[in-house]
Design an enzyme around this catalytic site. Sequence first.
Site, PDB file in Angstrom:
ATOM      1  N   TYR A 183      -6.550  41.261 -26.989  1.00 44.44           N
ATOM      2  CA  TYR A 183      -6.884  39.853 -27.238  1.00 44.44           C
ATOM      3  C   TYR A 183      -6.758  39.540 -28.729  1.00 44.44           C
ATOM      4  CZ  TYR A 183      -9.594  35.504 -27.272  1.00 44.44           C
ATOM      5  OH  TYR A 183     -10.013  34.201 -27.438  1.00 44.44           O
TER       6      TYR A 183
ATOM      7  N   SER B 295      -8.851  31.666 -32.030  1.00 42.80           N
ATOM      8  CA  SER B 295     -10.137  32.372 -31.981  1.00 42.80           C
ATOM      9  C   SER B 295     -10.431  32.943 -33.357  1.00 42.80           C
ATOM     10  CB  SER B 295     -10.048  33.518 -30.960  1.00 42.80           C
ATOM     11  OG  SER B 295     -11.148  34.399 -31.074  1.00 42.80           O
TER      12      SER B 295
END
Length: 281
Positions: free
Chosen positions: A155, A142
């Site tokens: 995250y 990501s």
Amino acid sequence: MRSTIPARGRVIAITGAARGIGAAIARELAAAGAHVALGDLDAAAAAETAAALPGTAAGFALDVTVDDSFTGFLDAVEARWGPIDVLINNAGVMWVGRFEDEPEAATRRQLAVNLHGVIRGVRLAAPRMRARGRGHLVTVASAASKLAPAGEATYAATKHGVYGYLSAVRAELHGSGVELSVVMPTVVDTPLAAGTSPGAVATLTPEDVARAVADVLARPRFEVTVPRRVGLLVRLANLLPDRPRTALYRRLVPNQITDSDPASRAGYERATLTDNPGEPR
């Protein structure tokens, strides 16, 4: 423009492949002639997705948080088609909200899937590839590997951890014939990102990420950001002193505490971020 990946005949295993980004990657590579293994916690959905793909594909049960399950997945793929040429670590989960409100189960689940799941996949697959002197390990991470949006603390920590882990493993595998790549997209239109804000960039489609994965298989390199300009902006921003860099990030990076819609995420988080989840992505 579609990549001209030399995929025909290659054996490619993908984690978290029943839906979303994983399914789009499987579709891209199956269409290019690869033998594609779709691993997923939801084995029935993986089989259903595989059955709808062109070319050669099959679904397999896979829990990336369990050694025996991951080993069994790799063994089953190799028993079917021979040695795995490419492993794509794609499975991931995300909780959004204030760090102090994050349930312990959600923290454990993100660490187990996003970070340890990648570590496990690399640790189990890389020695098989190194013994043959070839292979490619691709991780769909990501943009949060380099950025840290408010509301995505754990995250972002898992994605930063993945980037650091892969950097170290890459140094250890130098000269072995095994390639490593980390693909870092911004917000993608999947259930994982439901109700979140893309910030200053447009929301990506799973197909955008699939094309980036296909391209990195055709032209191996370590870092790939999607879209590419985000990587350039991050590198430029890191040359700035702290105050202007922070101001720039506030303009570009979404604040998921103020800009996300918790109601839109409730179903996804109930299904994926418990100690006994229904599906990883």
